[in-house]
Motif scaffolding. Structure first.
Motif, short mmCIF file in Angstrom:
data_model
loop_
_atom_site.label_atom_id
_atom_site.label_comp_id
_atom_site.label_asym_id
_atom_site.label_seq_id
_atom_site.Cartn_x
_atom_site.Cartn_y
_atom_site.Cartn_z
N ALA A 91 87.09 7.65 108.64
CA ALA A 91 86.15 7.28 109.69
C ALA A 91 86.87 7.05 111.02
N ILE A 92 88.01 6.38 110.97
CA ILE A 92 88.76 6.11 112.20
C ILE A 92 89.29 7.39 112.81
N ARG A 93 89.81 8.28 111.97
CA ARG A 93 90.33 9.53 112.50
C ARG A 93 89.19 10.44 112.98
N ALA A 94 88.03 10.41 112.31
CA ALA A 94 86.89 11.19 112.77
C ALA A 94 86.44 10.69 114.14
N LEU A 95 86.44 9.39 114.34
CA LEU A 95 86.10 8.82 115.64
C LEU A 95 87.06 9.34 116.71
N GLY A 96 88.34 9.38 116.38
CA GLY A 96 89.32 9.88 117.34
C GLY A 96 89.09 11.32 117.73
N VAL A 97 88.76 12.16 116.75
CA VAL A 97 88.53 13.58 117.03
C VAL A 97 87.23 13.77 117.82
N ILE A 98 86.18 13.00 117.49
CA ILE A 98 84.91 13.11 118.21
C ILE A 98 85.08 12.71 119.67
N VAL A 99 85.77 11.61 119.91
CA VAL A 99 86.00 11.18 121.29
C VAL A 99 86.85 12.21 122.03
N LEU A 100 87.84 12.77 121.35
CA LEU A 100 88.66 13.82 121.96
C LEU A 100 87.80 15.02 122.33
N LEU B 279 96.19 -1.80 105.80
CA LEU B 279 97.37 -1.04 106.17
C LEU B 279 97.00 0.41 106.50
N ALA B 280 96.18 1.03 105.67
CA ALA B 280 95.76 2.41 105.93
C ALA B 280 94.95 2.50 107.21
N ALA B 281 94.05 1.53 107.43
CA ALA B 281 93.21 1.55 108.63
C ALA B 281 94.04 1.34 109.89
N LEU B 282 94.99 0.43 109.84
CA LEU B 282 95.83 0.18 111.02
C LEU B 282 96.68 1.40 111.36
N TRP B 283 97.18 2.07 110.35
CA TRP B 283 97.97 3.28 110.63
C TRP B 283 97.09 4.34 111.30
N ALA B 284 95.84 4.48 110.85
CA ALA B 284 94.93 5.44 111.46
C ALA B 284 94.64 5.09 112.92
N ALA B 285 94.65 3.78 113.23
CA ALA B 285 94.23 3.31 114.55
C ALA B 285 95.39 3.06 115.50
N LEU B 286 96.56 3.56 115.17
CA LEU B 286 97.68 3.43 116.11
C LEU B 286 97.34 4.12 117.43
N PRO B 287 97.90 3.66 118.55
CA PRO B 287 97.59 4.29 119.85
C PRO B 287 97.80 5.80 119.86
N VAL B 288 98.84 6.27 119.17
CA VAL B 288 99.09 7.72 119.11
C VAL B 288 98.64 8.29 117.77
N GLY B 289 97.65 7.63 117.15
CA GLY B 289 97.16 8.09 115.85
C GLY B 289 96.56 9.48 115.89
N ILE B 290 96.15 9.97 117.06
CA ILE B 290 95.59 11.31 117.16
C ILE B 290 96.59 12.37 116.69
#
Length: 397
Positions: free
Chosen positions: A36-45, A148-159
């Motif tokens: 979900a976190i990575r999908a959010l990142g791709v959608i915003v991108l 831990l998994a969620a925080l890694w996904a949400a790193l500033p450069v997680g994209i």
């Protein structure tokens, strides 16, 4: 033992399928949160790129290092670019496992090498999230694993985890390799360390985790009065695992050296890119320049960021972080901070250093779930916005 590391150990006869399914069921909340976190990142991108007249797909698959990886997959090694300042950029700087996977997947499907690289990144990033969950669950319980998994996904450069780069593949191999050390699966640890060593130069950190943990384990056994042979019998697979661990990294290093006609050929290739290690002198000078010039605020933020990651490492060690994690995380951090070259890449270089996030994950796991998810949600939103801004601007390398 119900963890994934017990699935495929040579000599075990237990049914593997139920163990894998049980491990996957336990990890499901972490994998869903990560996705979900990575999908959010791709959608915003995608939205940001459309507003900026750019293609999110191109940004993820055909920019910066992605082009170099796909070129290796399509044409092999030997491509160089001579720059006006005399630097020579050779594709020998890029380790081969990701291009191999890109070539294989594109040969078996209609995907281009670049799109295959993105698929590899997306799939292996989930594998990395699973390993992070398993690590957090084993050490501090399920909630810490999810955090831990969620925080890694949400790193500033997680994209970067969603790009056709090698960070996701490397982190998956490294995290499962370190987890194998943590659970005493030495042959698996050696195999995974060798594969990680074929993926990125920082694969040396996984080798260090295997070797130092093995050495300390044997030293403690001997201190308790056990002979070397008896100690090795107590830890089956330790010796072959330790021998396997450096094969990938050393093999590529030596192959490049033979191709270049010099034992230090790989280091010379990196020097052509302006990379290398100088003990952090160049980075320290860069930070000082920022602090002493008109960009004081940026320099202060950079110094605070460096101080924070060092504090997180020390905090983890003081909390009793197991030796394999401490060695691996510390080595990744050391290599990132002492490398010279393009300083904007340092956050990306530290992306695989997931043990640094363990103190934060533990702190979140101790809070009420509503507050933990509120914090993670805010961090994820910030990561998505920053990732879109970053890729539409300067971006990697």
């Amino acid at each position: 033992m119900n963890d994934l590391a017990s699935v495929a150990v040579p000599g075990r006869t237990r049914c593997e399928g139920p163990v894998v399914r049980a491990a996957l069921r336990r990890a499901a909340p972490a994998l869903l949160a990560y996705a979900a976190i990575r999908a959010l990142g791709v959608i915003v991108l995608a939205l940001w790129s459309a507003a900026d007249g750019k293609s999110w797909h191109t940004l993820l698959t055909a920019r910066w290092d992605s082009l170099w990886y796909s070129r290796v997959a399509e044409q092999g090694y030997g491509y160089t670019v001579a720059l006006p300042d005399g630097d020579v950029h050779s594709n020998l700087a890029f380790f081969p496992l990701l291009p191999w996977l890109e070539r294989g997947l594109s040969a078996l499907s209609p995907l281009s090498a670049a799109d295959a690289g993105m698929v590899v990144a997306w799939v292996t990033s989930l594998g990395a999230a699973w390993a992070l969950y398993a690590t957090g669950e084993r050490l501090h319980g399920p909630r810490a694993g999810v955090a831990l998994a969620a925080l890694w996904a949400a790193l500033p450069v997680g994209i970067v985890q969603s790009m056709a780069y090698s960070e996701s593949l490397f982190t998956a191999l490294a995290a499962w390799g370190v987890y194998a050390v943590l659970t005493g699966r030495w042959v698996w640890a050696g195999v995974l360390a060798s594969l990680a060593g074929l993926t990125r130069p920082v694969g040396a950190a996984v080798v260090a985790a295997v070797w130092i943990t093995a050495a300390v384990t044997l030293w403690r056994e001997r201190a308790d009065g056990a002979g070397l042979r008896a100690a090795l019998r107590r830890h089956p697979g330790m010796l072959p695992g330790a021998l396997l661990a450096p094969l990938g990294w050393c093999g590529f290093f030596l192959w490049v050296g033979a191709r270049q006609g010099s034992f230090t050929g790989y280091l010379e290739v990196q020097e052509g890119w302006g990379n290398g290690f100088d003990g952090g002198l160049a980075f320290g000078s860069f930070v000082w320049q920022q602090l002493s010039g008109p960009t004081f605020a940026a320099g202060l933020g950079l110094a605070v960021g460096v101080g924070l990651v060092i504090w997180l490492y020390v905090r983890g060690v003081r909390q009793g972080q197991p030796l394999p994690l401490a060695v691996y995380g510390g080595t990744v951090l050391l290599l990132a901070l002492t490398a010279k070259g393009y300083f904007g890449s340092k956050p990306r270089l530290m992306l695989p250093a997931y043990p640094l996030l363990l103190p934060l994950a533990v702190a979140l796991a101790r809070r009420r779930p509503v507050w933990s998810w509120l914090v993670i949600g805010l961090v994820a939103a910030g990561s998505a916005a920053y990732g879109a801004f970053w890729l539409n601007g300067s971006g990697p390398p």
